[in-house]
Motif scaffolding. Structure first.
Motif, PDB file in Angstrom:
ATOM      1  N   ASN A  47     -60.873  69.490 -56.269  1.00  0.00           N
ATOM      2  CA  ASN A  47     -59.891  68.920 -55.332  1.00  0.00           C
ATOM      3  C   ASN A  47     -59.202  67.678 -55.898  1.00  0.00           C
ATOM      4  O   ASN A  47     -59.115  66.642 -55.243  1.00  0.00           O
ATOM      5  CB  ASN A  47     -60.564  68.592 -53.997  1.00  0.00           C
ATOM      6  N   GLY A  56     -55.998  68.014 -57.260  1.00  0.00           N
ATOM      7  CA  GLY A  56     -54.645  68.496 -57.504  1.00  0.00           C
ATOM      8  C   GLY A  56     -53.628  67.378 -57.610  1.00  0.00           C
ATOM      9  O   GLY A  56     -52.661  67.470 -58.370  1.00  0.00           O
ATOM     10  N   ASP A 101     -57.887  72.715 -52.601  1.00  0.00           N
ATOM     11  CA  ASP A 101     -56.534  72.161 -52.545  1.00  0.00           C
ATOM     12  C   ASP A 101     -55.639  72.930 -53.531  1.00  0.00           C
ATOM     13  O   ASP A 101     -55.910  74.084 -53.854  1.00  0.00           O
ATOM     14  CB  ASP A 101     -56.549  70.659 -52.825  1.00  0.00           C
ATOM     15  N   ASP A 102     -54.585  72.304 -54.023  1.00  0.00           N
ATOM     16  CA  ASP A 102     -53.634  72.989 -54.902  1.00  0.00           C
ATOM     17  C   ASP A 102     -53.935  72.785 -56.387  1.00  0.00           C
ATOM     18  O   ASP A 102     -53.032  72.907 -57.220  1.00  0.00           O
ATOM     19  CB  ASP A 102     -52.215  72.524 -54.590  1.00  0.00           C
ATOM     20  N   THR A 103     -55.203  72.510 -56.717  1.00  0.00           N
ATOM     21  CA  THR A 103     -55.569  72.305 -58.115  1.00  0.00           C
ATOM     22  C   THR A 103     -55.185  73.495 -58.985  1.00  0.00           C
ATOM     23  O   THR A 103     -54.592  73.336 -60.056  1.00  0.00           O
ATOM     24  CB  THR A 103     -57.081  72.028 -58.240  1.00  0.00           C
ATOM     25  N   GLU A 104     -55.522  74.704 -58.553  1.00  0.00           N
ATOM     26  CA  GLU A 104     -55.231  75.906 -59.345  1.00  0.00           C
ATOM     27  C   GLU A 104     -53.734  76.046 -59.590  1.00  0.00           C
ATOM     28  O   GLU A 104     -53.295  76.309 -60.731  1.00  0.00           O
ATOM     29  CB  GLU A 104     -55.772  77.149 -58.645  1.00  0.00           C
ATOM     30  N   LYS A 105     -52.935  75.873 -58.562  1.00  0.00           N
ATOM     31  CA  LYS A 105     -51.478  75.990 -58.682  1.00  0.00           C
ATOM     32  C   LYS A 105     -50.933  74.950 -59.655  1.00  0.00           C
ATOM     33  O   LYS A 105     -50.064  75.260 -60.490  1.00  0.00           O
ATOM     34  CB  LYS A 105     -50.836  75.818 -57.308  1.00  0.00           C
ATOM     35  N   THR A 106     -51.463  73.731 -59.575  1.00  0.00           N
ATOM     36  CA  THR A 106     -51.003  72.649 -60.450  1.00  0.00           C
ATOM     37  C   THR A 106     -51.307  72.951 -61.912  1.00  0.00           C
ATOM     38  O   THR A 106     -50.444  72.803 -62.784  1.00  0.00           O
ATOM     39  CB  THR A 106     -51.672  71.316 -60.051  1.00  0.00           C
TER      40      THR A 106
END
Length: 294
Positions: free
Chosen positions: A15, A17, A46-51
């Motif tokens: 988490n 991101g 959270d958006d860690t993967e997307k980032t």
């Protein structure tokens, strides 16, 4: 420097991101280019993967664990899948200076070392300077006893031959102080050198594990159990070790009576006797707060 070997850089994250992009870029922008960057996501929500996946760089390898398992499990996973001759670690909220890998690799060769760690600059999340760590002012070989006396190596400063970390992985049972535990065990098998050069900026986040002193107390107990005989063989190590543990005990709101008792037993002095009596009468925590507020 010799031929450029592959360096595997491992970043565990959970988490982060909002912070990890800068950390990743500080690795990708190294003056040393022959790297693979392994980001091990400890099941972030959270958006860690997307980032991470938004970064267009073939050197990045993204792995997501099936369940939240802790930073040590994530680091060990990174070690297992790494291909590099050397391994380095960063945290997802810390920044490397551009020359870190080049400098540490050169230093390793120059000293015929197997592992090294450097100095880092500690800052608040608002980027205000706190202090430099560790407080060692010259390059030197670091022994097992040195490391028992002084907890001086932080994970994001550690660099070494991959075989060392494959043979001595992070202890997943440690609730805190995993880096100290790791280098203590590494130092019993390998040559470790300290490089007196600031190559990392670390930021103390409000949601960091370091905000939980009760976990640090448990970690100190585990480290003592692993290294008890050597700790108790040297009065200076006893004093340093139990002073550190006492500070964590105080941060939990308790008086470090047993810790002061150990110091008094193995390295007695008038000052230690006074501190022990303060702990006996439940006054040491107050003394600790006043001392640290000055």
């Amino acid at each position: 420097m010799q031929n450029e070997p592959l360096v595997s850089v491992i970043i565990p994250t959970y988490n982060r991101g909002r912070l990890i992009l800068d950390s990743i870029n500080s690795v990708l922008n190294q003056t040393y280019k022959n790297i693979e960057l392994i980001v091990v996501d400890d099941c972030s929500t959270d958006d860690t993967e997307k980032t991470v996946k938004s970064i267009d760089d073939s050197r990045i390898k993204y792995i997501k664990l099936e369940k939240n398992s802790g930073a040590c499990v994530a680091r060990n996973k990174g070690i297992e899948i790494s291909r590099g001759e050397f391994i380095a670690f960063n945290d997802s909220d810390d920044l490397w200076l551009p020359e870190k890998i080049n400098s540490q690799l050169d230093f390793l060769y120059e000293n015929n070392a197997e592992i090294s760690f450097c100095k880092m600059e500690c800052r608040t999340p608002e980027n205000n300077f706190i202090h430099n760590f560790p407080n060692i002012e010259f390059d030197r070989k670091i022994s097992y006893k040195d490391l028992l006396k002084y907890n001086s190596a932080s994970t994001q400063t550690i660099f070494g031959k991959s075989e060392c970390f494959r043979n001595v992985m992070f202890d997943t049972r440690m609730p805190r102080l995993q880096d100290w535990d790791e280098v203590l065990r590494l130092s019993q098998k390998y040559r470790i050198f300290y490089q007196n050069e600031i190559l990392v900026n670390t930021f103390f986040q409000k949601d960091s594990i370091s905000t939980h002193p009760e976990k640090a107390v448990l970690a100190m107990q585990k480290i003592f159990k692993k290294h008890k005989d050597v700790i108790l063989s040297d009065p200076a190590i006893v004093e340093s070790f139990f002073k550190k543990k006492a500070s964590f005990v105080c941060k939990t709101g308790k008086n470090p009576k047993e810790e002061m008792k150990m110091i008094l037993k193995y390295n007695p002095s008038a000052g230690t006797f006074i501190k022990y009596m303060l702990a006996v009468f439940n006054l040491y925590t107050l003394f600790f707060k006043i001392k640290n507020s000055l």
